[in-house]
Scaffold this motif. Sequence first.
Motif, PDB file in Angstrom:
ATOM      1  N   LEU A  12       0.856  -1.195   0.000  1.00  0.00           N
ATOM      2  CA  LEU A  12       0.000   0.000   0.000  1.00  0.00           C
ATOM      3  C   LEU A  12       0.880   1.228   0.000  1.00  0.00           C
ATOM      4  O   LEU A  12       1.788   1.361   0.814  1.00  0.00           O
ATOM      5  CB  LEU A  12      -0.900   0.008   1.239  1.00  0.00           C
ATOM      6  N   GLU A  14       0.802   5.324   0.296  1.00  0.00           N
ATOM      7  CA  GLU A  14      -0.026   6.479   0.651  1.00  0.00           C
ATOM      8  C   GLU A  14       0.435   7.630  -0.209  1.00  0.00           C
ATOM      9  O   GLU A  14       1.554   8.113  -0.067  1.00  0.00           O
ATOM     10  CB  GLU A  14       0.186   6.866   2.123  1.00  0.00           C
ATOM     11  N   SER A  15      -0.423   8.075  -1.094  1.00  0.00           N
ATOM     12  CA  SER A  15      -0.028   9.143  -1.987  1.00  0.00           C
ATOM     13  C   SER A  15      -0.312  10.484  -1.324  1.00  0.00           C
ATOM     14  O   SER A  15      -1.460  10.879  -1.181  1.00  0.00           O
ATOM     15  CB  SER A  15      -0.810   8.996  -3.285  1.00  0.00           C
ATOM     16  N   PRO A  17      -0.307  11.963   1.833  1.00  0.00           N
ATOM     17  CA  PRO A  17      -1.370  12.004   2.838  1.00  0.00           C
ATOM     18  C   PRO A  17      -1.631  13.409   3.384  1.00  0.00           C
ATOM     19  O   PRO A  17      -2.680  13.670   3.937  1.00  0.00           O
ATOM     20  CB  PRO A  17      -0.860  11.080   3.940  1.00  0.00           C
ATOM     21  N   ASP A 120      -7.573   4.481  -4.976  1.00  0.00           N
ATOM     22  CA  ASP A 120      -8.848   4.869  -4.370  1.00  0.00           C
ATOM     23  C   ASP A 120      -8.567   5.734  -3.146  1.00  0.00           C
ATOM     24  O   ASP A 120      -7.522   5.592  -2.525  1.00  0.00           O
ATOM     25  CB  ASP A 120      -9.628   3.618  -3.954  1.00  0.00           C
ATOM     26  N   SER A 122     -10.349   5.623  -0.464  1.00  0.00           N
ATOM     27  CA  SER A 122     -10.723   4.883   0.739  1.00  0.00           C
ATOM     28  C   SER A 122      -9.745   3.752   1.021  1.00  0.00           C
ATOM     29  O   SER A 122      -9.703   2.751   0.322  1.00  0.00           O
ATOM     30  CB  SER A 122     -12.134   4.314   0.577  1.00  0.00           C
ATOM     31  N   ARG A 123      -8.944   3.931   2.094  1.00  0.00           N
ATOM     32  CA  ARG A 123      -7.990   2.894   2.458  1.00  0.00           C
ATOM     33  C   ARG A 123      -8.691   1.611   2.854  1.00  0.00           C
ATOM     34  O   ARG A 123      -8.207   0.518   2.607  1.00  0.00           O
ATOM     35  CB  ARG A 123      -7.124   3.375   3.623  1.00  0.00           C
ATOM     36  N   SER A 124      -9.859   1.758   3.510  1.00  0.00           N
ATOM     37  CA  SER A 124     -10.551   0.555   3.969  1.00  0.00           C
ATOM     38  C   SER A 124     -11.112  -0.223   2.779  1.00  0.00           C
ATOM     39  O   SER A 124     -11.055  -1.452   2.759  1.00  0.00           O
ATOM     40  CB  SER A 124     -11.653   0.912   4.965  1.00  0.00           C
ATOM     41  N   LEU A 126      -9.756  -0.319  -0.172  1.00  0.00           N
ATOM     42  CA  LEU A 126      -8.585  -0.951  -0.793  1.00  0.00           C
ATOM     43  C   LEU A 126      -8.210  -2.225  -0.046  1.00  0.00           C
ATOM     44  O   LEU A 126      -7.992  -3.281  -0.644  1.00  0.00           O
ATOM     45  CB  LEU A 126      -7.389   0.008  -0.791  1.00  0.00           C
ATOM     46  N   ALA A 127      -8.149  -2.118   1.276  1.00  0.00           N
ATOM     47  CA  ALA A 127      -7.720  -3.265   2.081  1.00  0.00           C
ATOM     48  C   ALA A 127      -8.716  -4.411   1.964  1.00  0.00           C
ATOM     49  O   ALA A 127      -8.328  -5.569   1.786  1.00  0.00           O
ATOM     50  CB  ALA A 127      -7.542  -2.841   3.541  1.00  0.00           C
ATOM     51  N   ALA A 144      -1.577  -1.337  -4.084  1.00  0.00           N
ATOM     52  CA  ALA A 144      -2.643  -0.357  -3.908  1.00  0.00           C
ATOM     53  C   ALA A 144      -2.066   1.034  -3.684  1.00  0.00           C
ATOM     54  O   ALA A 144      -1.006   1.180  -3.084  1.00  0.00           O
ATOM     55  CB  ALA A 144      -3.516  -0.760  -2.726  1.00  0.00           C
ATOM     56  N   ALA A 146      -3.371   4.637  -2.105  1.00  0.00           N
ATOM     57  CA  ALA A 146      -4.440   5.368  -1.429  1.00  0.00           C
ATOM     58  C   ALA A 146      -4.261   6.845  -1.711  1.00  0.00           C
ATOM     59  O   ALA A 146      -3.236   7.429  -1.396  1.00  0.00           O
ATOM     60  CB  ALA A 146      -4.394   5.102   0.076  1.00  0.00           C
TER      61      ALA A 146
END
Length: 333
Positions: A12, A14-15, A17, A120, A122-124, A126-127, A144, A146
């Motif tokens: 994952l 994080e783009s 944040p 996406d 939404s991190r949740s 994606l997970a 992924a 985020a």
Amino acid sequence: MTSTATPSRYTLLESDPHAQRASFAEAVAQGLGTDPKSLPCRFLYDAQGSDLFEEICRLPEYYLTRAEREILERRADEIAACAGPCEELVELGSGSASKTRLLIEAFLRGGRRLRYVPIDISRSALAESAKSLLGDYPRLEIHAIAGEYERGLRHLRADADAPRMIMWLGSNIGNFDRADAARFLTHVRDAMREGDRLLVGIDLRKDRRSLERAYDDASGVTARFNLNLLARINRELGGRFELDAFRHEAIWRAREGRVELSLVSRRDQEIAIRALDLVVKLRKGERIHTEDSFKYSLKEIAEVAREAGLCVVTRWFDAAERFSLNLLARADA
Ligand code: AVJ
């Protein structure tokens, strides 16, 4: 000592944040403090709004999701073949990725392995979708990202060099006006290399009745989805909106080619919003514009592609020709 651990099939990224767009509070203060009043549609999708949207997708009147799924069910192998020896599938706004499975399976049938790159906010989401995809497809790897689409796209350029297919499904393009749609597609084009393809799901222009019913269903789910925006202001910003004092409205504007969603005040009223130290005044019949859903003709699709430096390679329709899946390539490739 050598490590024998298998590399993880899920990463994952994080783009940015910290890069924040205008907060809900700022957007509400801005949108309700001017005339005509409006609220940005991206705020419709909090946890409750996202659940209501999932419900919309199952409504008999909301044909978009079923039509797009129908195309993917019938044509996934053909689409995968058109994309060539693709080893990477990028998806913008992947959500639960349930339709994407059809393409993932098609690509895995044709090749040995596949890298899926969902982007996406939404991190949740994606997970959750990664967990179920990895469980089902042992030859799938997921990277992924985020963040917002445009930020996520920046991470693609530096990435590996096997041909890619980028997907943007669900007619999410419909929330952009024509100029913003062309601008956004230009960004995607800039992230594409010669052999890359872009698959875009786009809802088509059609008769007023079908369109207005799709956005104002008999069971009132879309009305609840729209009104949730006012409920969200009450929950998060101490607003005093009475939901019964508003009516959901969906109007097809044929000339502009969009369905306009609004909340219409049923009476003259003043609503306090505590956290903003604001009192909003509405006249009877006054609208708060909440969302646009643009529809396209085939000519308009070709035009928006051309403006973005892309061209339409092929397209597919559902049997009733309500919806289109468009395979685009760089026009200069
Ligand atoms: C998520 C933008 C594709 O425009 O059809 C559906 C949003 N709003 N019903 C659409 C929506 C109300 C949807 N998109």
